[in-house]
Design a protein around this motif. Structure first.
Motif, PDB file in Angstrom:
ATOM      1  N   LYS A   1       1.352  -1.071   0.139  1.00 48.10           N
ATOM      2  CA  LYS A   1      -0.620  -0.259   0.146  1.00 48.10           C
ATOM      3  C   LYS A   1       0.857   1.121   0.277  1.00 48.10           C
ATOM      4  CE  LYS A   1      -4.118  -1.918   1.936  1.00 48.10           C
ATOM      5  NZ  LYS A   1      -4.474  -2.433   2.987  1.00 48.10           N
ATOM      6  N   CYS A   2       0.441   2.577  -0.523  1.00 51.74           N
ATOM      7  CA  CYS A   2       1.179   3.101  -0.576  1.00 51.74           C
ATOM      8  C   CYS A   2       0.028   5.218  -0.471  1.00 51.74           C
ATOM      9  CB  CYS A   2       1.279   3.753  -1.276  1.00 51.74           C
ATOM     10  SG  CYS A   2       3.025   4.803  -1.726  1.00 51.74           S
ATOM     11  N   ASN A   3       0.411   5.894  -0.168  1.00 50.94           N
ATOM     12  CA  ASN A   3      -0.440   6.780   0.002  1.00 50.94           C
ATOM     13  C   ASN A   3       0.101   8.157  -1.079  1.00 50.94           C
ATOM     14  OD1 ASN A   3       2.238   7.401   1.853  1.00 50.94           O
ATOM     15  ND2 ASN A   3       1.710   9.899   1.322  1.00 50.94           N
ATOM     16  N   PHE A   4       0.858   7.829  -2.393  1.00 52.46           N
ATOM     17  CA  PHE A   4       0.604   8.495  -3.474  1.00 52.46           C
ATOM     18  C   PHE A   4       0.865   7.654  -4.527  1.00 52.46           C
ATOM     19  CE2 PHE A   4       4.695  11.661  -2.092  1.00 52.46           C
ATOM     20  CZ  PHE A   4       3.407  12.070  -0.944  1.00 52.46           C
ATOM     21  N   LYS A   5       0.939   7.725  -5.686  1.00 52.84           N
ATOM     22  CA  LYS A   5       0.064   7.701  -7.313  1.00 52.84           C
ATOM     23  C   LYS A   5       1.380   8.148  -7.646  1.00 52.84           C
ATOM     24  CE  LYS A   5      -3.612   8.731  -7.439  1.00 52.84           C
ATOM     25  NZ  LYS A   5      -5.114   8.664  -6.875  1.00 52.84           N
ATOM     26  N   CYS A   6       2.661   7.796  -7.864  1.00 52.70           N
ATOM     27  CA  CYS A   6       3.415   7.746  -8.578  1.00 52.70           C
ATOM     28  C   CYS A   6       3.261   7.676 -10.145  1.00 52.70           C
ATOM     29  CB  CYS A   6       5.252   8.329  -8.094  1.00 52.70           C
ATOM     30  SG  CYS A   6       5.811   8.480  -6.458  1.00 52.70           S
ATOM     31  N   PHE A   7       3.516   8.423 -11.091  1.00 56.32           N
ATOM     32  CA  PHE A   7       2.983   7.573 -12.100  1.00 56.32           C
ATOM     33  C   PHE A   7       3.296   6.542 -12.746  1.00 56.32           C
ATOM     34  CE2 PHE A   7       6.178  10.833 -13.795  1.00 56.32           C
ATOM     35  CZ  PHE A   7       6.663  10.284 -14.965  1.00 56.32           C
ATOM     36  N   TYR A   8       4.834   6.635 -12.593  1.00 54.99           N
ATOM     37  CA  TYR A   8       5.784   5.216 -12.967  1.00 54.99           C
ATOM     38  C   TYR A   8       5.580   4.248 -12.018  1.00 54.99           C
ATOM     39  CZ  TYR A   8       8.328   7.243  -9.495  1.00 54.99           C
ATOM     40  OH  TYR A   8       9.333   8.112  -8.224  1.00 54.99           O
ATOM     41  N   CYS A   9       5.421   4.502 -10.783  1.00 55.89           N
ATOM     42  CA  CYS A   9       4.761   3.423  -9.807  1.00 55.89           C
ATOM     43  C   CYS A   9       3.773   2.806  -9.838  1.00 55.89           C
ATOM     44  CB  CYS A   9       5.484   3.670  -8.659  1.00 55.89           C
ATOM     45  SG  CYS A   9       5.401   2.533  -7.544  1.00 55.89           S
ATOM     46  N   ARG A  10       2.258   3.668  -9.316  1.00 61.33           N
ATOM     47  CA  ARG A  10       1.901   2.941  -9.296  1.00 61.33           C
ATOM     48  C   ARG A  10      -0.118   4.123  -9.477  1.00 61.33           C
ATOM     49  NH1 ARG A  10      -0.799   3.826  -4.309  1.00 61.33           N
ATOM     50  NH2 ARG A  10      -1.675   2.364  -3.580  1.00 61.33           N
ATOM     51  N   PRO A  11       0.889   4.003 -11.065  1.00 60.42           N
ATOM     52  CA  PRO A  11      -0.748   4.985 -11.949  1.00 60.42           C
ATOM     53  C   PRO A  11      -1.919   4.550 -11.931  1.00 60.42           C
ATOM     54  CG  PRO A  11       0.536   2.799 -13.249  1.00 60.42           C
ATOM     55  CD  PRO A  11       1.342   3.149 -12.267  1.00 60.42           C
TER      56      PRO A  11
ATOM     57  N   GLY B   1       8.232  -0.839   0.504  1.00 59.91           N
ATOM     58  CA  GLY B   1       6.998  -1.121   0.355  1.00 59.91           C
ATOM     59  C   GLY B   1       6.895  -0.741  -1.060  1.00 59.91           C
ATOM     60  N   GLY B   2       5.690  -0.834  -1.374  1.00 62.01           N
ATOM     61  CA  GLY B   2       4.857   0.564  -0.669  1.00 62.01           C
ATOM     62  C   GLY B   2       5.533   1.397   0.385  1.00 62.01           C
ATOM     63  N   GLU B   3       4.430   2.296   1.312  1.00 67.87           N
ATOM     64  CA  GLU B   3       4.761   3.318   1.687  1.00 67.87           C
ATOM     65  C   GLU B   3       5.081   2.274   2.743  1.00 67.87           C
ATOM     66  OE1 GLU B   3       6.610   5.880   1.768  1.00 67.87           O
ATOM     67  OE2 GLU B   3       7.135   5.594   4.317  1.00 67.87           O
TER      68      GLU B   3
ATOM     69  N   THR C   1      11.470   5.480   1.930  1.00 63.51           N
ATOM     70  CA  THR C   1      10.457   6.206   2.205  1.00 63.51           C
ATOM     71  C   THR C   1       9.994   7.486   1.639  1.00 63.51           C
ATOM     72  OG1 THR C   1       9.301   7.013   3.934  1.00 63.51           O
ATOM     73  CG2 THR C   1      11.019   7.381   3.327  1.00 63.51           C
ATOM     74  N   ASN C   2       8.465   7.552   1.031  1.00 61.45           N
ATOM     75  CA  ASN C   2       7.895   9.117   0.098  1.00 61.45           C
ATOM     76  C   ASN C   2       8.318  10.341   1.302  1.00 61.45           C
ATOM     77  OD1 ASN C   2       5.506   8.904   1.433  1.00 61.45           O
ATOM     78  ND2 ASN C   2       5.108   7.805   0.249  1.00 61.45           N
ATOM     79  N   GLY C   3       8.182   9.754   2.580  1.00 63.07           N
ATOM     80  CA  GLY C   3       8.999  10.756   3.389  1.00 63.07           C
ATOM     81  C   GLY C   3       7.566  11.880   4.186  1.00 63.07           C
TER      82      GLY C   3
ATOM     83  N   MET D   1       7.795  -1.829  -8.745  1.00 61.12           N
ATOM     84  CA  MET D   1       8.379  -2.045  -7.423  1.00 61.12           C
ATOM     85  C   MET D   1       7.781  -2.037  -6.455  1.00 61.12           C
ATOM     86  SD  MET D   1      11.633  -1.002  -7.535  1.00 61.12           S
ATOM     87  CE  MET D   1      12.688  -0.206  -7.833  1.00 61.12           C
ATOM     88  N   VAL D   2       6.623  -1.483  -6.544  1.00 60.30           N
ATOM     89  CA  VAL D   2       5.446  -1.213  -4.909  1.00 60.30           C
ATOM     90  C   VAL D   2       5.123  -2.904  -5.022  1.00 60.30           C
ATOM     91  CG1 VAL D   2       3.532  -0.976  -6.702  1.00 60.30           C
ATOM     92  CG2 VAL D   2       3.884  -0.090  -4.222  1.00 60.30           C
ATOM     93  N   GLU D   3       5.248  -3.260  -5.392  1.00 58.23           N
ATOM     94  CA  GLU D   3       4.620  -5.123  -5.265  1.00 58.23           C
ATOM     95  C   GLU D   3       5.971  -6.074  -4.537  1.00 58.23           C
ATOM     96  OE1 GLU D   3       2.146  -7.275  -8.252  1.00 58.23           O
ATOM     97  OE2 GLU D   3       2.502  -5.495  -9.931  1.00 58.23           O
TER      98      GLU D   3
HETATM   99 FE1  SF4 Z   1       6.003   6.424  -5.149  1.00 56.37          FE
HETATM  100 FE2  SF4 Z   1       7.770   5.575  -3.431  1.00 56.37          FE
HETATM  101 FE3  SF4 Z   1       4.250   5.616  -3.176  1.00 56.37          FE
HETATM  102 FE4  SF4 Z   1       5.710   4.443  -5.266  1.00 56.37          FE
HETATM  103  S1  SF4 Z   1       5.577   3.258  -3.577  1.00 56.37           S
HETATM  104  S2  SF4 Z   1       4.221   5.600  -5.819  1.00 56.37           S
HETATM  105  S3  SF4 Z   1       7.854   5.309  -5.638  1.00 56.37           S
HETATM  106  S4  SF4 Z   1       5.778   7.099  -2.844  1.00 56.37           S
END
Ligand code: SF4
Ligand code: SAM
Length: 329
Positions: A21-31, A68-70, A97-99, A324-326
């Motif tokens: 899981k992640c709170n972001f949706k970086c377009f190259y990772c979790r589009p 992760g994920g985050e 981390t995404n910080g 990567m997120v997986e």
């Molecule tokens: Fe972005 Fe990291 Fe989340 Fe991937 S796992 S969407 S790189 S913050």
């Protein structure tokens, strides 16, 4: 019995993905954001992670990276770190981390025994950062960087995935951050992984091109020894305090020096980021001896350092490599 593969590479570094899981949706990772299938396996729980780490340490693993994920979304993160820090054989615990949640968690992480953090940051521009991450707030990351520095989660490393036409005009802005701060800026080549690689071919930029851009700021002096340097090649701009790291999984793979195994959030042991081979640790997590055998079995899956990475082959054949997120970046 330490972990050494048939090509003589010693494995002493384990990367563990704590959650997909992640709170972001970086377009190259979790589009697509939270698009994992409903029946996607639950992440390893605290007890399972601790058993795996204990066995890994018995086998000579000394360095752990949590990712992760985050990873800051993992509910039991603090006790997990505390457990690892108490294992005498573990000398270095780091976290990628995404910080976003770092400002409020840095002190507790440090107290639990975390040694250092890598923070992923692809733009220093508010609007662009929001667009890349699908809504992230840059001010929160800056506060996280300050908190991590204050708490001594150092050397602090900032990872930038360089993407042509998206953030390559900021390569030198990131490099300039090393002028007065003892931080590591690490440039990473964009990799065609998961669902985010439809634009990869036109957006990829090589480390050579990234270094050329950095060179426009001054002389790049080679730096040999950097703590936890992993696959990065390090340089310092003359007169700067911090260093620049260049990570080239595509243009110049670093398989010869590979010292790592990975555990995915669902408990699969991976010997190589780019290989589809995985070994299920979860099924055996209560049996230390059987777990040890699985780690040794995984050594067989470490590909030859002379063969090109599977990644390039997958790309040519149109095969989807787990993102990567997986896997845990
Ligand atoms: Fe972005 Fe990291 Fe989340 Fe991937 S796992 S969407 S790189 S913050
Ligand atoms: N969420 C955390 C973070 O962003 O740092 C940890 C997980 S994230 C998957 C780990 C790293 O993988 C990040 O630095 C991210 O930029 C990188 N990453 C993800 N997809 C990538 C890709 N296709 N190519 C290169 N790096 C990638």
């Amino acid at each position: 019995m330490v972990l050494q593969d048939r090509f003589g590479r010693k494995i002493d570094y384990l990367r563990i993905s704590l959650t997909p899981k992640c709170n972001f949706k970086c377009f190259y990772c979790r589009p697509q954001g939270d698009c994992l299938p409903e029946d996607y396996p639950e992440p390893l729980d605290r007890r399972e992670i601790e058993k795996i780490v204990k066995v890994a340490s018995d086998l000579g693993i000394t360095k752990i990276r949590l990712t992760g994920g985050e990873p800051l979304l993992k509910p039991d993160l603090i006790p997990i770190i505390r457990y690892m820090a108490a294992i005498p054989g573990i000398s270095d615990i780091s976290l990628t981390t995404n910080g976003f949640f770092l400002a409020r968690k840095a002190a507790a992480l440090k107290k639990a025994g975390l040694n250092r953090v890598n923070i992923s940051l692809d733009s220093l521009n508010d609007e662009r950062f929001r667009s890349i991450t699908g809504g992230g707030r840059l001010s929160k990351i800056k506060a996280g960087i300050d908190a991590a520095t204050r708490e001594g989660l150092t050397p602090l490393k900032i990872n930038m995935v360089v993407i042509k036409g998206i953030n390559d005009d900021e390569i030198t802005d990131f490099a300039a951050l090393t002028r007065d701060r003892d931080i590591h800026i690490r440039y990473i080549e964009y990799m065609p992984l998961g669902d985010g690689h439809s634009q990869w071919q036109e957006r990829y930029l090589s480390v050579k091109e990234i270094m050329d851009a950095c060179g426009s700021l001054g002389t790049l002096e080679k730096v040999e020894k950097v703590k936890g340097n992993g696959p990065a090649r390090y340089y310092r701009l003359a007169g700067h305090q911090g260093v620049l790291g260049f990570i080239s999984p595509i243009s110049e793979h670093f398989c010869r020096e590979c010292n790592r195994f990975r555990v995915t959030s669902d408990g699969m042991l991976k010997a190589c980021l780019f290989s589809g081979e995985e070994i299920n640790l979860r099924e055996t997590v209560n049996d230390e001896e059987a777990l040890k055998l699985l780690f040794h079995q995984a050594l067989e899956f470490k590909p030859s350092p002379l063969k090109p990475p599977y990644l390039a082959q997958n790309l040519c054949q149109g095969v989807r490599a787990r993102g990567m997120v997986e896997i845990g970046g």
